[in-house]
Design a protein around this motif. Sequence first.
Motif, PDB file in Angstrom:
ATOM      1  N   VAL A 279      -9.959  12.352 -21.423  1.00 21.32           N
ATOM      2  CA  VAL A 279      -8.374  12.425 -21.365  1.00 21.32           C
ATOM      3  C   VAL A 279      -7.815  11.154 -22.032  1.00 21.32           C
ATOM      4  CG1 VAL A 279      -6.437  12.019 -19.876  1.00 21.32           C
ATOM      5  CG2 VAL A 279      -8.350  13.407 -18.886  1.00 21.32           C
ATOM      6  N   ASN A 280      -8.396   9.843 -21.859  1.00 22.83           N
ATOM      7  CA  ASN A 280      -8.071   8.855 -22.519  1.00 22.83           C
ATOM      8  C   ASN A 280      -8.192   9.022 -24.288  1.00 22.83           C
ATOM      9  OD1 ASN A 280      -6.617   7.020 -20.800  1.00 22.83           O
ATOM     10  ND2 ASN A 280      -8.377   6.195 -20.201  1.00 22.83           N
ATOM     11  N   GLU A 281      -9.301   9.529 -24.410  1.00 20.43           N
ATOM     12  CA  GLU A 281      -9.623   9.909 -25.914  1.00 20.43           C
ATOM     13  C   GLU A 281      -8.740  10.954 -26.529  1.00 20.43           C
ATOM     14  OE1 GLU A 281     -13.591  11.367 -27.897  1.00 20.43           O
ATOM     15  OE2 GLU A 281     -13.965   9.645 -26.595  1.00 20.43           O
ATOM     16  N   GLU A 282      -8.192  11.834 -25.839  1.00 19.47           N
ATOM     17  CA  GLU A 282      -7.189  12.683 -26.075  1.00 19.47           C
ATOM     18  C   GLU A 282      -5.992  12.183 -26.206  1.00 19.47           C
ATOM     19  OE1 GLU A 282      -7.557  16.382 -26.484  1.00 19.47           O
ATOM     20  OE2 GLU A 282      -5.449  17.021 -26.590  1.00 19.47           O
ATOM     21  N   LEU A 283      -5.431  11.289 -25.549  1.00 18.80           N
ATOM     22  CA  LEU A 283      -4.299  10.688 -25.242  1.00 18.80           C
ATOM     23  C   LEU A 283      -4.037   9.490 -26.177  1.00 18.80           C
ATOM     24  CD1 LEU A 283      -3.144  11.371 -21.467  1.00 18.80           C
ATOM     25  CD2 LEU A 283      -2.781  12.707 -23.456  1.00 18.80           C
ATOM     26  N   LYS A 284      -5.053   8.935 -26.641  1.00 16.39           N
ATOM     27  CA  LYS A 284      -4.936   7.683 -27.428  1.00 16.39           C
ATOM     28  C   LYS A 284      -4.194   7.717 -28.595  1.00 16.39           C
ATOM     29  CE  LYS A 284      -8.397   3.867 -28.046  1.00 16.39           C
ATOM     30  NZ  LYS A 284      -8.410   3.520 -26.571  1.00 16.39           N
ATOM     31  N   PRO A 285      -4.383   8.634 -29.377  1.00 16.93           N
ATOM     32  CA  PRO A 285      -3.663   8.701 -30.868  1.00 16.93           C
ATOM     33  C   PRO A 285      -2.237   9.108 -30.587  1.00 16.93           C
ATOM     34  CG  PRO A 285      -5.381  10.698 -30.659  1.00 16.93           C
ATOM     35  CD  PRO A 285      -5.484   9.575 -29.525  1.00 16.93           C
ATOM     36  N   ILE A 286      -1.967   9.838 -29.514  1.00 18.78           N
ATOM     37  CA  ILE A 286      -0.585  10.270 -29.093  1.00 18.78           C
ATOM     38  C   ILE A 286       0.271   9.111 -28.636  1.00 18.78           C
ATOM     39  CG2 ILE A 286       0.728  11.827 -27.485  1.00 18.78           C
ATOM     40  CD1 ILE A 286      -1.585  13.714 -27.507  1.00 18.78           C
ATOM     41  N   ARG A 287      -0.317   8.204 -27.616  1.00 19.34           N
ATOM     42  CA  ARG A 287       0.225   7.013 -27.292  1.00 19.34           C
ATOM     43  C   ARG A 287       0.648   6.177 -28.644  1.00 19.34           C
ATOM     44  NH1 ARG A 287      -3.854   6.774 -22.217  1.00 19.34           N
ATOM     45  NH2 ARG A 287      -2.605   7.947 -20.789  1.00 19.34           N
ATOM     46  N   GLN A 288      -0.484   6.105 -29.392  1.00 23.39           N
ATOM     47  CA  GLN A 288      -0.197   5.005 -30.585  1.00 23.39           C
ATOM     48  C   GLN A 288       0.911   5.428 -31.444  1.00 23.39           C
ATOM     49  OE1 GLN A 288      -4.104   4.845 -32.412  1.00 23.39           O
ATOM     50  NE2 GLN A 288      -4.718   3.166 -31.016  1.00 23.39           N
ATOM     51  N   ARG A 289       0.981   6.932 -31.818  1.00 26.74           N
ATOM     52  CA  ARG A 289       1.859   7.379 -32.391  1.00 26.74           C
ATOM     53  C   ARG A 289       3.233   7.305 -31.883  1.00 26.74           C
ATOM     54  NH1 ARG A 289       4.022   8.735 -36.766  1.00 26.74           N
ATOM     55  NH2 ARG A 289       4.582  10.883 -37.274  1.00 26.74           N
ATOM     56  N   PHE A 290       3.143   7.477 -30.613  1.00 19.04           N
ATOM     57  CA  PHE A 290       4.607   7.397 -29.848  1.00 19.04           C
ATOM     58  C   PHE A 290       5.071   5.914 -29.824  1.00 19.04           C
ATOM     59  CE2 PHE A 290       6.448   5.960 -25.824  1.00 19.04           C
ATOM     60  CZ  PHE A 290       7.638   6.632 -25.897  1.00 19.04           C
ATOM     61  N   GLU A 291       4.325   5.203 -29.817  1.00 23.34           N
ATOM     62  CA  GLU A 291       4.822   3.651 -30.008  1.00 23.34           C
ATOM     63  C   GLU A 291       5.334   3.538 -31.499  1.00 23.34           C
ATOM     64  OE1 GLU A 291       5.262   1.449 -27.778  1.00 23.34           O
ATOM     65  OE2 GLU A 291       4.049   2.500 -26.284  1.00 23.34           O
ATOM     66  N   GLU A 292       4.705   3.776 -32.465  1.00 21.59           N
ATOM     67  CA  GLU A 292       5.248   3.873 -33.754  1.00 21.59           C
ATOM     68  C   GLU A 292       6.454   4.506 -33.815  1.00 21.59           C
ATOM     69  OE1 GLU A 292       2.196   5.335 -36.143  1.00 21.59           O
ATOM     70  OE2 GLU A 292       0.864   4.108 -35.332  1.00 21.59           O
ATOM     71  N   LEU A 293       6.516   5.865 -33.430  1.00 21.60           N
ATOM     72  CA  LEU A 293       7.956   6.658 -33.552  1.00 21.60           C
ATOM     73  C   LEU A 293       8.981   5.921 -32.799  1.00 21.60           C
ATOM     74  CD1 LEU A 293       6.333  10.073 -33.075  1.00 21.60           C
ATOM     75  CD2 LEU A 293       7.554   9.534 -35.080  1.00 21.60           C
ATOM     76  N   MET A 294       8.789   5.362 -31.698  1.00 22.33           N
ATOM     77  CA  MET A 294       9.863   4.702 -30.919  1.00 22.33           C
ATOM     78  C   MET A 294      10.718   3.560 -31.827  1.00 22.33           C
ATOM     79  SD  MET A 294      10.793   6.560 -28.458  1.00 22.33           S
ATOM     80  CE  MET A 294      11.914   5.751 -27.683  1.00 22.33           C
ATOM     81  N   LYS A 295       9.691   3.088 -32.497  1.00 21.39           N
ATOM     82  CA  LYS A 295      10.368   1.913 -33.392  1.00 21.39           C
ATOM     83  C   LYS A 295      11.212   2.456 -34.535  1.00 21.39           C
ATOM     84  CE  LYS A 295       6.377  -0.846 -32.781  1.00 21.39           C
ATOM     85  NZ  LYS A 295       5.072  -0.928 -33.197  1.00 21.39           N
ATOM     86  N   ASN A 296      11.166   3.680 -34.903  1.00 22.07           N
ATOM     87  CA  ASN A 296      11.993   4.338 -35.931  1.00 22.07           C
ATOM     88  C   ASN A 296      13.063   5.236 -35.153  1.00 22.07           C
ATOM     89  OD1 ASN A 296      12.949   5.152 -38.229  1.00 22.07           O
ATOM     90  ND2 ASN A 296      10.700   5.471 -39.119  1.00 22.07           N
ATOM     91  N   LYS A 297      14.010   4.796 -34.733  1.00 12.80           N
ATOM     92  CA  LYS A 297      14.996   5.652 -33.912  1.00 12.80           C
ATOM     93  C   LYS A 297      15.741   6.515 -34.819  1.00 12.80           C
ATOM     94  CE  LYS A 297      14.700   3.995 -29.682  1.00 12.80           C
ATOM     95  NZ  LYS A 297      14.476   2.606 -29.378  1.00 12.80           N
ATOM     96  N   ASP A 298      15.974   5.874 -36.325  1.00 15.71           N
ATOM     97  CA  ASP A 298      16.748   6.739 -37.236  1.00 15.71           C
ATOM     98  C   ASP A 298      15.828   7.868 -37.737  1.00 15.71           C
ATOM     99  OD1 ASP A 298      18.357   4.825 -37.304  1.00 15.71           O
ATOM    100  OD2 ASP A 298      17.888   3.779 -39.166  1.00 15.71           O
ATOM    101  N   TYR A 299      14.581   7.898 -37.613  1.00 16.95           N
ATOM    102  CA  TYR A 299      13.755   8.869 -37.983  1.00 16.95           C
ATOM    103  C   TYR A 299      14.159  10.109 -36.816  1.00 16.95           C
ATOM    104  CZ  TYR A 299      10.096  12.157 -38.666  1.00 16.95           C
ATOM    105  OH  TYR A 299       9.015  13.475 -38.823  1.00 16.95           O
ATOM    106  N   LEU A 300      13.983   9.623 -35.712  1.00 19.39           N
ATOM    107  CA  LEU A 300      14.070  10.551 -34.493  1.00 19.39           C
ATOM    108  C   LEU A 300      15.444  11.235 -34.544  1.00 19.39           C
ATOM    109  CD1 LEU A 300      12.260   8.379 -31.515  1.00 19.39           C
ATOM    110  CD2 LEU A 300      11.336  10.415 -32.928  1.00 19.39           C
ATOM    111  N   GLU A 301      16.497  10.296 -34.686  1.00 19.97           N
ATOM    112  CA  GLU A 301      18.044  11.017 -34.851  1.00 19.97           C
ATOM    113  C   GLU A 301      17.770  12.134 -36.024  1.00 19.97           C
ATOM    114  OE1 GLU A 301      21.734   8.612 -34.437  1.00 19.97           O
ATOM    115  OE2 GLU A 301      21.384   9.012 -36.678  1.00 19.97           O
TER     116      GLU A 301
END
Length: 333
Positions: A279-301
Motif C-alpha cells: 500500500v505504501n509503495e502504491e501511495l508513495k508517489p501520490i503522496r510526494q506529488r501531492f506535497e509538490e502540488l500543494m506548494k503551487n496553488k496558482d496551478y491548482l487554481e
Amino acid sequence: MNDKKVIFSGVKPSGDLTLGNYLGAIKNWAELQDEYECYYCIVDLHAVTVHQDPKELRKRSLEILAQYIAAGINPDDNTMFMQSHVSAHAELAWVLNCISYMGQLKRMTQFKDKARNNEENLSAGFFTYPALMAADILLYQTDLVPVGDDQKQHLELARDLAERFNSKYSDTFVVPDVYTSKIGSRIMGLQNPNSKMSKSDDNKNDYVLIIESDNETEKKIKKSITDSLNQVKFSDEQPGIKNLITILSKVTGDSTQDIENKYENAGYGKFKSDVAEAVNEELKPIRQRFEELMKNKDYLEQVYLEGAERAETVARKTLRKVYKKVGFIPRKF
Ligand code: TYM
C-alpha cells in the motif's frame, strides 16, 4: 468535438480521502481516462448536506483536487472542477427533485441508515441529495459512472430519473451505466471489517488516508482486526483477512488465488507487513506529488477554473434543453 464516450464521477469533500475512495473510485478513474472523455468533480454542494467548517471545506476541496492530479489524472486531458462553480448542477437538481418520488428517496440505504436515529434533524438537502447526484451525471450526457459499490443504488435512481424525464417530455438524457471494478469496489474498515471503510468513521485506525505518513499506514494495517484461524483465505468467514487480500490484490494486480497460494504457510504478521508495504509503495508517489502540488496553488487554481469553464459550456447546453422542454420561456443565456 471527439467521439469518446463520457465519464462523470466525483468525491464529496466531507473528509480526507481514504484508501477506500482511492481503490474503489480514483484508481479506476485514472485507468479509464484515456478511453473516455472524463469529468471528475469535487462535489462540494453534496458536502454541505451535513454541516462543514467553512475553512476546512475550502482547504479540503483544494487538497482533493491535488490528490486527483497526484493519483495520475491528467488535467490537460480531463475536466476537473468544483461543483459549486457550475450553477447548472443546482438548477437541474431542482427540476429533477420535482420528478423524484418521496417514496423512492426514502428507500435510499444511505438515507435510511442516517434517518434511523435522527430523521427529524437531518437536513432536507441530505434527503434529496440523490437528485443532485443525478443532475451531476445527467448534465454531461454521461455514458459511464465509475463508483464504489455503495453508490450503485444512487446510480439506479439517476437512471430512473433520466428515463422518467425522457418519457414525460422527449429524449433528452443519456441513461448512464454504472462501472464498479471486480475487486476493490467495497473496501471494509480495518477495525470493523463488516462495515465499509469511511472517512467519517470516528475511529482513525479504521481507515488509511491517501495523505498520511507511511508510518501511520503501516501501524494501522498491522493493527487491523483479523481472526484466530491463522490462514490467509479469501473467505466470508474471515472478513478482516478477506479485506486485506482485496486491498493487496487491487494494489498489486495479483489475483486473490495467487495471494492465497503465496501466503499459504505464512503467519498473519508477515502477511500484514507485506500488505502495508504494498500500500505504501502504491501511495508513495501520490503522496510526494501531492506535497509538490500543494506548494503551487496558482496551478491548482488554473486547473479548476479552466475545468469549470469547460464543464459550464456542456452543462448549460443540457440545462437549456431541459428548461425549454419543461415549458420555461427561453432567455438569451
Ligand atoms: P463519496 O464521497 O462518499 O465517495 C467517493 C467515491 O469513493 C467510493 N468509496 C468507496 N469505494 C470502495 N470502498 C469504500 N470503502 C469506499 N468508500 C467510498 C464511493 O463509492 C465513490 O465512488 N454521492 C457520492 C459523490 C457523488 C457522485 C456524483 C459520484 C456526487 N455526485 C456523481 C458519482 C457521480 C459520494 O458521496 O461519494
